[in-house]
Design an enzyme around this catalytic site. Structure first.
Site, PDB file in Angstrom:
ATOM      1  CE1 TYR A  22      -3.838  -2.248   0.185  1.00  0.00           C
ATOM      2  CE2 TYR A  22      -2.639  -3.318   1.966  1.00  0.00           C
ATOM      3  CZ  TYR A  22      -3.669  -3.311   1.049  1.00  0.00           C
ATOM      4  OH  TYR A  22      -4.527  -4.373   0.993  1.00  0.00           O
ATOM      5  CG  ASN A  74     -10.109   1.365  -1.167  1.00  0.00           C
ATOM      6  OD1 ASN A  74     -10.481   0.216  -0.961  1.00  0.00           O
ATOM      7  ND2 ASN A  74      -8.833   1.699  -1.234  1.00  0.00           N
ATOM      8  CG  HIS A  80     -12.644  -9.049  -1.747  1.00  0.00           C
ATOM      9  ND1 HIS A  80     -12.263  -8.732  -3.036  1.00  0.00           N
ATOM     10  CD2 HIS A  80     -11.754  -8.430  -0.932  1.00  0.00           C
ATOM     11  CE1 HIS A  80     -11.174  -7.969  -2.990  1.00  0.00           C
ATOM     12  NE2 HIS A  80     -10.851  -7.769  -1.727  1.00  0.00           N
ATOM     13  CG  ASP A  87     -28.133  -5.186  -2.060  1.00  0.00           C
ATOM     14  OD1 ASP A  87     -27.742  -5.523  -3.199  1.00  0.00           O
ATOM     15  OD2 ASP A  87     -28.633  -5.986  -1.244  1.00  0.00           O
ATOM     16  CG  HIS A 100      -9.618  -1.936  -4.946  1.00  0.00           C
ATOM     17  ND1 HIS A 100      -9.987  -2.189  -3.650  1.00  0.00           N
ATOM     18  CD2 HIS A 100     -10.704  -2.171  -5.715  1.00  0.00           C
ATOM     19  CE1 HIS A 100     -11.254  -2.583  -3.643  1.00  0.00           C
ATOM     20  NE2 HIS A 100     -11.716  -2.562  -4.876  1.00  0.00           N
ATOM     21  CB  SER A 102      -2.801  -3.314  -3.889  1.00  0.00           C
ATOM     22  OG  SER A 102      -3.992  -4.010  -3.573  1.00  0.00           O
ATOM     23  NE  ARG A 111      -5.785  -9.328  -0.470  1.00  0.00           N
ATOM     24  CZ  ARG A 111      -6.144  -8.717   0.653  1.00  0.00           C
ATOM     25  NH1 ARG A 111      -7.087  -7.785   0.619  1.00  0.00           N
ATOM     26  NH2 ARG A 111      -5.573  -9.021   1.795  1.00  0.00           N
TER      27      ARG A 111
END
Length: 145
Positions: A22, A74, A80, A87, A100, A102, A111
């Site tokens: 990160y 993010n 996941h 929703d 994201h 990464s 992921r």
């Protein structure tokens, strides 16, 4: 134009956790990047971070009535498996871009799947904090606000 930037679990630990993945820049640095971009572009950027799924859902729902023009999100690990966040995002008919830091597709198998991306306008992955700025540029180019 008003853009809401939502950061999910552990994003507040930027610069502390898994620096090889990160980066070394911390969460306040990300906030300063967003603030600088807002000033440069003459737009309003509202930031929100939570480690809690319910709080993220509440903030997405709040965007329905607070004149938010677009959302950058993010969702962290919720990406996941949180059908509840999915929703909530689906219920708001404004542009939404998932970001994201990464490249999730180069990491662990779990992921590779995003349950939230299908209800977003687009997804930016693997470009570090620059991904947030690119998402802002994309939203500005949509001429929505």
């Amino acid at each position: 134009m008003k853009i809401l930037v939502i950061n999910g679990p552990n994003i507040n630990f930027l610069g502390i956790r898994e620096k090889a993945i990160y980066g070394k820049e911390d969460y306040p640095y990300l906030l300063s990047l967003l603030e600088g971009k807002a000033k440069k572009e003459g737009i309003e950027i509202v930031t929100f971070q939570s480690n809690g799924e319910g709080e993220i859902i509440d903030r997405i729902q709040e965007a329905y009535s607070d004149q938010t023009d677009a959302i950058i999100i993010n969702p962290g690990a919720y990406t996941h498996y949180s059908y509840a966040i999915r929703d909530a995002l689906a219920s708001i008919e404004i542009p939404k871009i998932e970001v994201h830091i990464s490249n999730v597709h180069k990491r662990e198998e779990f992921r590779h799947v995003s349950v939230t991306a299908p209800v977003c306008t687009g997804q930016i992955v693997g470009l570090g904090l620059q991904g947030y700025l690119l998402a802002i540029d994309a939203i500005i180019s949509m001429n929505i606000g």
